[in-house]
Scaffold this motif. Structure first.
Motif, PDB file in Angstrom:
ATOM      1  N   TYR A   1       6.334 -26.892 -32.026  1.00 11.17           N
ATOM      2  CA  TYR A   1       6.955 -27.972 -31.257  1.00 11.17           C
ATOM      3  C   TYR A   1       5.899 -28.627 -30.374  1.00 11.17           C
TER       4      TYR A   1
ATOM      5  N   ARG B   1      -0.160 -28.953 -26.469  1.00  8.74           N
ATOM      6  CA  ARG B   1       1.214 -29.095 -26.958  1.00  8.74           C
ATOM      7  C   ARG B   1       1.908 -30.311 -26.335  1.00  8.74           C
TER       8      ARG B   1
ATOM      9  N   PHE C   1       5.606 -31.822 -26.994  1.00  7.97           N
ATOM     10  CA  PHE C   1       6.271 -32.675 -26.020  1.00  7.97           C
ATOM     11  C   PHE C   1       5.643 -34.049 -26.112  1.00  7.97           C
TER      12      PHE C   1
ATOM     13  N   GLU D   1       3.289 -25.834 -19.687  1.00  8.03           N
ATOM     14  CA  GLU D   1       3.011 -25.843 -21.125  1.00  8.03           C
ATOM     15  C   GLU D   1       1.514 -25.984 -21.382  1.00  8.03           C
TER      16      GLU D   1
ATOM     17  N   ARG E   1      11.061 -32.716 -26.261  1.00  6.47           N
ATOM     18  CA  ARG E   1      10.494 -31.597 -27.018  1.00  6.47           C
ATOM     19  C   ARG E   1      11.071 -31.683 -28.423  1.00  6.47           C
TER      20      ARG E   1
END
Length: 157
Positions: free
Chosen positions: A125, A46, A127, A42, A138
């Motif tokens: 979104y 994020r 994490f 990722e 998430r």
């Protein structure tokens, strides 16, 4: 690894939609959040890191992208304080009930005021730590902000 933690139970009770992701936690990693992002494939912006700090001597929780650093001046201002500093790891563990590398903003032993980096709210979104080393949740960033009753502020330098 258990996928049920105080953090995931907190999110379930709050009615927040989330999924769980696991990764191989590296205890020797220089920056845990960046290691988590890389291990999960990722973007680092994020994957948010949870930090415990003090503003004018009062404990606070701070959630920022793993590839950014918190501005102590901005952090103090977000809580209407004059000075901020990072909390000692042992104090953070005692206050939250989580181990460093597995500190989640959700389900901490003692709930403290929380701030989240405002720019993250524009992401679809994010994490965040799920309350255990190697466990991430998430979810939509605004859902996280609401569940934590967090202040959204410009916190990074």
């Amino acid at each position: 690894m258990s996928r049920t933690t105080r953090a995931t139970q907190f999110l379930q009770r709050a009615g927040i939609a989330f999924t769980v992701a696991t990764y191989d936690y590296d205890p020797g990693a220089e920056r845990v959040g960046l290691q988590a992002a890389e291990a999960m494939g990722e973007e680092p912006g994020r994957v948010l890191k949870t930090l415990m700090a003090e503003v004018d001597g009062r404990p606070v929780c701070v959630v920022v992208p793993s590839d950014r650093e918190v501005s102590m001046k901005r952090l103090a201002a977000a809580f209407g304080g004059k000075a901020a500093q990072m909390m000692r790891p042992a104090d953070a563990e005692r206050l939250t009930g989580y181990h460093v590398g597995g500190i989640s903003p959700f389900g901490q032993k003692k709930r403290v005021p929380t701030a989240i980096e405002a720019t993250t709210l524009a992401l679809p979104y994010v994490f965040m730590n799920g309350g255990q080393r190697g466990l991430q949740v998430r979810l939509a960033p605004d859902d996280a902000r609401r569940a934590l009753d967090a202040v959204a502020a410009a916190l990074v330098a």
